[in-house]
Scaffold this active site. Structure first.
Site, PDB file in Angstrom:
ATOM      1  N   CYS A 102     -24.823 -49.258  -5.026  1.00 55.61           N
ATOM      2  CA  CYS A 102     -25.250 -48.651  -3.759  1.00 55.61           C
ATOM      3  C   CYS A 102     -26.604 -47.973  -3.922  1.00 55.61           C
ATOM      4  O   CYS A 102     -27.230 -47.609  -2.944  1.00 55.61           O
ATOM      5  CB  CYS A 102     -24.214 -47.646  -3.288  1.00 55.61           C
ATOM      6  SG  CYS A 102     -24.102 -46.220  -4.370  1.00 55.61           S
ATOM      7  N   PHE A 138     -15.163 -52.076  -5.500  1.00 57.28           N
ATOM      8  CA  PHE A 138     -15.068 -52.970  -6.663  1.00 57.28           C
ATOM      9  C   PHE A 138     -16.190 -52.761  -7.671  1.00 57.28           C
ATOM     10  O   PHE A 138     -16.068 -53.137  -8.833  1.00 57.28           O
ATOM     11  CB  PHE A 138     -15.082 -54.442  -6.188  1.00 57.28           C
ATOM     12  CG  PHE A 138     -16.474 -54.958  -5.926  1.00 57.28           C
ATOM     13  CD1 PHE A 138     -17.246 -55.490  -6.952  1.00 57.28           C
ATOM     14  CD2 PHE A 138     -17.052 -54.872  -4.660  1.00 57.28           C
ATOM     15  CE1 PHE A 138     -18.541 -55.937  -6.715  1.00 57.28           C
ATOM     16  CE2 PHE A 138     -18.336 -55.308  -4.422  1.00 57.28           C
ATOM     17  CZ  PHE A 138     -19.080 -55.846  -5.452  1.00 57.28           C
ATOM     18  N   SER A 197     -17.936 -49.744   1.654  1.00 52.83           N
ATOM     19  CA  SER A 197     -18.915 -50.177   2.648  1.00 52.83           C
ATOM     20  C   SER A 197     -18.943 -49.204   3.826  1.00 52.83           C
ATOM     21  O   SER A 197     -17.971 -48.483   4.078  1.00 52.83           O
ATOM     22  CB  SER A 197     -18.548 -51.575   3.148  1.00 52.83           C
ATOM     23  OG  SER A 197     -17.276 -51.518   3.772  1.00 52.83           O
ATOM     24  N   GLU A 222      -8.623 -53.778  -4.897  1.00 52.86           N
ATOM     25  CA  GLU A 222      -7.685 -54.811  -5.357  1.00 52.86           C
ATOM     26  C   GLU A 222      -8.396 -55.875  -6.197  1.00 52.86           C
ATOM     27  O   GLU A 222      -7.760 -56.671  -6.873  1.00 52.86           O
ATOM     28  CB  GLU A 222      -6.952 -55.447  -4.168  1.00 52.86           C
ATOM     29  CG  GLU A 222      -7.827 -56.116  -3.109  1.00 52.86           C
ATOM     30  CD  GLU A 222      -8.356 -55.128  -2.060  1.00 52.86           C
ATOM     31  OE1 GLU A 222      -8.759 -53.998  -2.428  1.00 52.86           O
ATOM     32  OE2 GLU A 222      -8.405 -55.516  -0.867  1.00 52.86           O
ATOM     33  N   ARG A 223      -9.757 -55.892  -6.167  1.00 50.91           N
ATOM     34  CA  ARG A 223     -10.496 -56.846  -6.997  1.00 50.91           C
ATOM     35  C   ARG A 223     -10.620 -56.349  -8.438  1.00 50.91           C
ATOM     36  O   ARG A 223     -10.858 -57.131  -9.340  1.00 50.91           O
ATOM     37  CB  ARG A 223     -11.901 -57.063  -6.418  1.00 50.91           C
ATOM     38  CG  ARG A 223     -11.957 -58.219  -5.458  1.00 50.91           C
ATOM     39  CD  ARG A 223     -13.353 -58.402  -4.940  1.00 50.91           C
ATOM     40  NE  ARG A 223     -13.484 -57.869  -3.603  1.00 50.91           N
ATOM     41  CZ  ARG A 223     -14.629 -57.522  -3.051  1.00 50.91           C
ATOM     42  NH1 ARG A 223     -15.758 -57.648  -3.732  1.00 50.91           N
ATOM     43  NH2 ARG A 223     -14.668 -57.050  -1.831  1.00 50.91           N
ATOM     44  N   GLU A 273     -27.526 -54.781   4.335  1.00 51.79           N
ATOM     45  CA  GLU A 273     -27.199 -54.634   2.912  1.00 51.79           C
ATOM     46  C   GLU A 273     -26.845 -56.016   2.365  1.00 51.79           C
ATOM     47  O   GLU A 273     -25.918 -56.661   2.854  1.00 51.79           O
ATOM     48  CB  GLU A 273     -26.015 -53.671   2.739  1.00 51.79           C
ATOM     49  CG  GLU A 273     -25.691 -53.421   1.273  1.00 51.79           C
ATOM     50  CD  GLU A 273     -24.594 -52.382   1.047  1.00 51.79           C
ATOM     51  OE1 GLU A 273     -23.616 -52.359   1.822  1.00 51.79           O
ATOM     52  OE2 GLU A 273     -24.721 -51.603   0.085  1.00 51.79           O
ATOM     53  N   LYS A 307      -6.211 -45.364  -4.895  1.00 50.77           N
ATOM     54  CA  LYS A 307      -6.062 -46.749  -4.438  1.00 50.77           C
ATOM     55  C   LYS A 307      -7.336 -47.464  -4.880  1.00 50.77           C
ATOM     56  O   LYS A 307      -8.363 -47.420  -4.201  1.00 50.77           O
ATOM     57  CB  LYS A 307      -5.922 -46.772  -2.913  1.00 50.77           C
ATOM     58  CG  LYS A 307      -5.207 -47.983  -2.331  1.00 50.77           C
ATOM     59  CD  LYS A 307      -5.848 -49.327  -2.560  1.00 50.77           C
ATOM     60  CE  LYS A 307      -7.100 -49.586  -1.781  1.00 50.77           C
ATOM     61  NZ  LYS A 307      -7.748 -50.864  -2.230  1.00 50.77           N
TER      62      LYS A 307
HETATM   63  P1  NAD Z   1     -15.154 -52.189   0.782  1.00 48.31           P
HETATM   64  O1  NAD Z   1     -15.501 -51.217   1.842  1.00 48.31           O
HETATM   65  O2  NAD Z   1     -14.885 -53.597   1.162  1.00 48.31           O
HETATM   66  O3  NAD Z   1     -13.828 -51.670   0.000  1.00 48.31           O
HETATM   67  C1  NAD Z   1     -13.702 -50.356  -0.444  1.00 48.31           C
HETATM   68  C2  NAD Z   1     -12.223 -49.987  -0.428  1.00 48.31           C
HETATM   69  O4  NAD Z   1     -11.736 -50.064   0.919  1.00 48.31           O
HETATM   70  C3  NAD Z   1     -11.361 -50.904  -1.260  1.00 48.31           C
HETATM   71  O5  NAD Z   1     -10.432 -50.128  -1.981  1.00 48.31           O
HETATM   72  C4  NAD Z   1     -10.684 -51.809  -0.229  1.00 48.31           C
HETATM   73  O6  NAD Z   1      -9.380 -52.208  -0.613  1.00 48.31           O
HETATM   74  C5  NAD Z   1     -10.613 -50.936   1.003  1.00 48.31           C
HETATM   75  N1  NAD Z   1     -10.731 -51.693   2.268  1.00 48.31           N
HETATM   76  C6  NAD Z   1     -11.433 -52.846   2.472  1.00 48.31           C
HETATM   77  N2  NAD Z   1     -11.360 -53.210   3.764  1.00 48.31           N
HETATM   78  C7  NAD Z   1     -10.607 -52.273   4.395  1.00 48.31           C
HETATM   79  C8  NAD Z   1     -10.174 -52.092   5.751  1.00 48.31           C
HETATM   80  N3  NAD Z   1     -10.496 -52.956   6.716  1.00 48.31           N
HETATM   81  N4  NAD Z   1      -9.426 -51.001   6.045  1.00 48.31           N
HETATM   82  C9  NAD Z   1      -9.090 -50.114   5.090  1.00 48.31           C
HETATM   83  N5  NAD Z   1      -9.468 -50.250   3.787  1.00 48.31           N
HETATM   84  C10 NAD Z   1     -10.220 -51.307   3.439  1.00 48.31           C
HETATM   85  O7  NAD Z   1     -16.300 -52.090  -0.333  1.00 48.31           O
HETATM   86  P2  NAD Z   1     -16.488 -52.976  -1.633  1.00 48.31           P
HETATM   87  O8  NAD Z   1     -16.900 -54.342  -1.249  1.00 48.31           O
HETATM   88  O9  NAD Z   1     -15.335 -52.813  -2.549  1.00 48.31           O
HETATM   89  O10 NAD Z   1     -17.733 -52.203  -2.320  1.00 48.31           O
HETATM   90  C11 NAD Z   1     -19.072 -52.460  -1.987  1.00 48.31           C
HETATM   91  C12 NAD Z   1     -19.580 -51.477  -0.955  1.00 48.31           C
HETATM   92  O11 NAD Z   1     -19.404 -50.143  -1.413  1.00 48.31           O
HETATM   93  C13 NAD Z   1     -21.083 -51.613  -0.713  1.00 48.31           C
HETATM   94  O12 NAD Z   1     -21.311 -51.476   0.670  1.00 48.31           O
HETATM   95  C14 NAD Z   1     -21.684 -50.442  -1.478  1.00 48.31           C
HETATM   96  O13 NAD Z   1     -22.937 -50.003  -0.994  1.00 48.31           O
HETATM   97  C15 NAD Z   1     -20.625 -49.413  -1.294  1.00 48.31           C
HETATM   98  N6  NAD Z   1     -20.692 -48.368  -2.309  1.00 48.31           N
HETATM   99  C16 NAD Z   1     -21.180 -47.158  -1.927  1.00 48.31           C
HETATM  100  C17 NAD Z   1     -21.305 -46.152  -2.866  1.00 48.31           C
HETATM  101  C18 NAD Z   1     -21.865 -44.825  -2.472  1.00 48.31           C
HETATM  102  O14 NAD Z   1     -21.827 -43.917  -3.291  1.00 48.31           O
HETATM  103  N7  NAD Z   1     -22.372 -44.634  -1.283  1.00 48.31           N
HETATM  104  C19 NAD Z   1     -20.923 -46.376  -4.202  1.00 48.31           C
HETATM  105  C20 NAD Z   1     -20.397 -47.624  -4.533  1.00 48.31           C
HETATM  106  C21 NAD Z   1     -20.289 -48.624  -3.579  1.00 48.31           C
END
Ligand code: NAD
Length: 505
Positions: free
Chosen positions: A304, A172, A249, A199-200, A396, A196
Site C-alpha cells: 500500500c 494478503f 482495499s 483466506e489467501r 490502484e 481473521k
Molecule cells: P481485500 O480488501 O480484498 O481483503 C482484505 C480482507 O477483507 C481479507 O481478510 C478479506 O477476506 C476480507 N474481505 C474481502 N472482501 C470482503 C467483503 N466483500 N466483505 C467483507 N470482507 C471482505 O484486500 P486484499 O486484496 O487482501 O489486500 C490488498 C489491498 O489492501 C490493497 O488495496 C492495499 O492497498 C490494501 N492495503 C492497505 C494497507 C494500508 O495500510 N492502508 C496495508 C496493506 C494493504
C-alpha cells in the site's frame, strides 16, 4: 459440532528451506488454543503458492457460529488476562520476540511460499513484525497514566483499561506484519483478540499462534477464525466484540467501517492507495533511481506504500533513463516475486493494455514475464506519457507498474497528487530543502517522504494514511494503536475534607 484438537502438529514447523514447491497443512480455526474445524459444514479453499500457481494447503472457511465460539472463548480469557499486571502481559511478547528471532528462517520461508514474495522480502517482513512486537514490550513504560492535583486535595488520574474482546481483519500482502500491527497493543492492553487473516494467506499466523502459546499466552487470549466475507460480517455484527481493526482495499475498508460503526463499535479501517512520487531536475540521480525502482517493484508492487505514479517535473529524462535501466535488470523469480493470483495478473495486464491503446508509451514491458512454471508473473513495467484521464493515472493497480506523468511545474504536480481520493503516501525527490519543505507542507497524504519511496513511519511512529486510505481516527501502530485498543478511565479522588472550598468541593 465443532471438532478441536490440542495437537500442535496441526501447525508444525514448515519444512522448506528454498523456493522449491512444498505443501503445508490445512488451515483451521484456533480457538482456546485448540485447532478446530468449522462448526458447520462449510467450503474449503485452496491456498496457492503464486510462484507455481499451485495449491500448497487448504483453508476451511469459518462462519458466524465460529465467530461466536471465538468470542465466548475470548470473553472468558479476557476477564482473567486483563487482571494480569501490564508488565507480565508484556513479558509474553518478550518471549515471543525471542521465538520469532529463533525461528526467523522458517517463518520467512512459510511466508514466502504462501504469499509469493521472494525470501529476502519475506524475511524483512518478519523482521518488521519483530519490531512491532518490540514496541509491545515497551508498553509498560509508555502506558503509565497521568496524575495531577487539580484542586487542593483533589487528584485526577488517567488509566488505560482494556475493552474486552476485539478483532482484526487483515489483507494478503503482509501475512505476518499487518496482524502484528495490531496484536501487541491490543493484547498487552489486556484484551482478547480474534484475527481473521486473508483466506489467501492463512498459514503464517497459524505458526504465530503456536509461538504465542509457547511464549506463555493463556488460552483464549488469541484466537483465529478463518474465512472470508461471512466471517468479516459476523465480526462486525457480534455484540460481544468491542473494536474492529481492518487493513485491506478501500472498497472493503469503507464497508467494514460502516458496518462495525453502525453496531456501536470502535473501528479503524485502513484502505488502498495511489502513491505519487514527485521528481524534480535537481534530484540526486543515483539515490532517486535506486529508490524509485525499489519502491515500485518491491513485493511485486503489492504494497500500500508502493510508488504508483511518478510526476516528472521539467526535464528529468536522465533520471527516468536510469530508473528504466535499473528496472530492466530485475529478474522475475530471483529479484521479484509473482503477483497474488491469475486474476491479479490479468487485471494488471489489462491496465497496461488500456494505457497503451490510449496513447501512452510502454518503455519497459513486463507483460510477457515468466519465471517458474505456472505462476502469476508480471515483470517491472514503466508507462511513460500517461495523462490524468487514463485509469493507470488514478486507479490502484497493485502490481510492479510505474505510470509517468510529465508536468511543467511543481505546483501542477501537487495539484495532480491532491486530486487523488487516496491519501496514503507521497514523496519528493530533490536536493533542495526549500522544495522539500514546500511539497511536504502541501501534499494531501498522511505518510510523506523526502528522497524515500516507501515512507513507512517505523516504530515508535504511527502508521496511517488520510482520506480514502483510512476510515476512522488516528494511526494503527505506535501509541495511537494502544489508545485505539484501550479506553481511558478518569478517576478523581479526595481523601480529606478541604477547608478552601472550590466548585469541586
Ligand atoms: P481485500 O480488501 O480484498 O481483503 C482484505 C480482507 O477483507 C481479507 O481478510 C478479506 O477476506 C476480507 N474481505 C474481502 N472482501 C470482503 C467483503 N466483500 N466483505 C467483507 N470482507 C471482505 O484486500 P486484499 O486484496 O487482501 O489486500 C490488498 C489491498 O489492501 C490493497 O488495496 C492495499 O492497498 C490494501 N492495503 C492497505 C494497507 C494500508 O495500510 N492502508 C496495508 C496493506 C494493504
Amino acid at each position: 459440532m465443532t471438532v478441536c484438537s490440542t495437537d500442535s502438529s496441526v501447525a508444525s514447523p514448515f519444512s522448506a528451506t528454498g523456493d522449491a514447491y512444498a505443501p503445508y497443512l490445512t488451515a483451521r480455526n484456533w480457538i482456546g488454543q485448540q485447532w478446530c474445524d468449522p462448526s458447520s459444514p462449510t467450503t474449503t479453499q485452496e491456498v496457492l503458492n503464486p510462484r507455481f500457481g499451485k495449491s500448497i494447503a487448504q483453508v476451511r472457511m469459518g462462519s458466524s457460529a465460529d465467530v461466536d465460539l471465538a468470542v465466548q472463548s475470548g470473553a472468558v480469557a479476557a476477564r482473567a488476562w486483563s487482571k494480569w499486571p501490564i508488565r507480565d502481559r508484556a513479558h509474553v511478547f518478550y518471549r515471543l520476540r525471542e521465538l520469532m528471532v529463533t525461528n526467523l528462517e522458517e517463518l520467512s520461508w512459510l511466508l514466502s511460499h504462501e504469499n509469493g514474495k521472494i525470501f529476502s522480502e519475506a524475511k524483512a517482513e518478519v523482521e518488521k513484525g519483530i519490531e512491532c512486537v518490540e514496541y509491545g514490550c515497551s508498553l509498560p513504560n509508555l502506558a503509565a497514566g497521568n496524575q495531577l492535583e487539580v484542586s487542593r486535595g483533589v487528584a485526577c488520574e488517567v488509566v488505560y483499561d482494556s475493552l474486552g474482546v476485539v478483532a482484526g481483519i487483515t489483507p494478503f500482502n503482509f501475512p505476518m506484519m499487518v496482524p502484528l500491527w495490531m496484536l501487541p497493543q491490543a493484547i498487552v492492553g489486556g484484551n482478547a483478540f480474534i484475527l481473521k487473516p486473508s483466506e489467501r494467506v492463512p498459514l503464517s499466523t497459524m505458526r504465530l499462534a503456536e509461538l504465542l502459546k509457547q511464549a506463555g499466552l493463556p488460552a483464549g487470549v488469541f484466537n483465529i477464525v478463518q474465512g472470508g466475507r461471512d466471517v468479516v460480517e459476523a465480526l462486525c455484527d457480534h455484540a460481544g466484540i468491542r473494536a474492529v481493526g481492518f487493513v485491506g482495499s478501500t472498497k472493503v475498508a469503507r464497508l467494514v467501517y460502516a458496518r462495525a460503526s453502525a453496531q456501536g463499535k470502535r473501528a479503524l479501517c485502513l484502505g488502498g492507495a495511489k502513491n505519487h512520487l514527485i521528481v524534480v531536475p535537481d534530484a540526486d540521480l543515483e539515490l532517486t533511481a535506486e529508490n524509485v525502482v525499489a519502491s515500485f517493484t518491491g513485493c511485486a508492487g503489492q504494497r500500500c506504500m508502493a510508488a504508483s505514479v511518478l510526476l516528472a517535473v521539467g526535464d528529468v529524462d536522465h533520471i527516468l533513463a536510469s530508473v528504466r535501466d535499473r528496472a530492466a535488470r530485475i529478474t522475475p523469480g530471483k529479484d521479484l516475486g509473482p503477483v497474488t493470483t491469475q486474476a491479479a495478473r490479468d487485471r494488471i495486464v489489462h491496465f497496461i493494455d488500456a494505457a497503451e491503446r490510449a496513447g501512452a508509451r510502454i518503455v519497459l514491458d513486463g507483460r510477457r514475464a515468466t519465471a517458474d512454471v505456472g505462476g502469476f508473473w508480471v515483470g517491472p513495467t514503466i508507462i511513460d506519457h500517461v495523462t490524468t484521464d487514463m485509469a493507470v493515472a488514478h486507479d490502484e493497480i497493485f502490481g510492479p507498474v510505474l505510470s509517468v506523468i510529465r508536468v511543467p511545474t511543481i505546483e501542477r504536480a501537487i495539484e495532480i497528487e491532491n486530486a487523488s481520493p487516496y491519501g496514503n503516501a507521497s514523496s519528493i525527490y530533490t536536493s533542495s530543502g526549500d522544495i522539500a519543505r514546500r511539497v511536504m507542507a502541501s501534499v494531501d497524504a498522511g505518510m510523506c517522504g523526502v528522497n524515500i519511496g516507501v515512507p513507512v513511519p517505523r516504530e515508535p511512529f504511527g502508521f496511517g494514511g488520510w482520506n480514502d486510505s483510512c476510515f476512522g481516527h488516528g494511526n494503527i501502530t505506535g501509541w495511537d494503536g494502544y489508545r485505539f485498543w484501550t479506553r481511558q478511565r478518569k478517576i478523581t479522588s479526595k481523601w480529606a475534607l478541604q477547608h478552601d472550598r472550590t466548585w469541586m468541593s
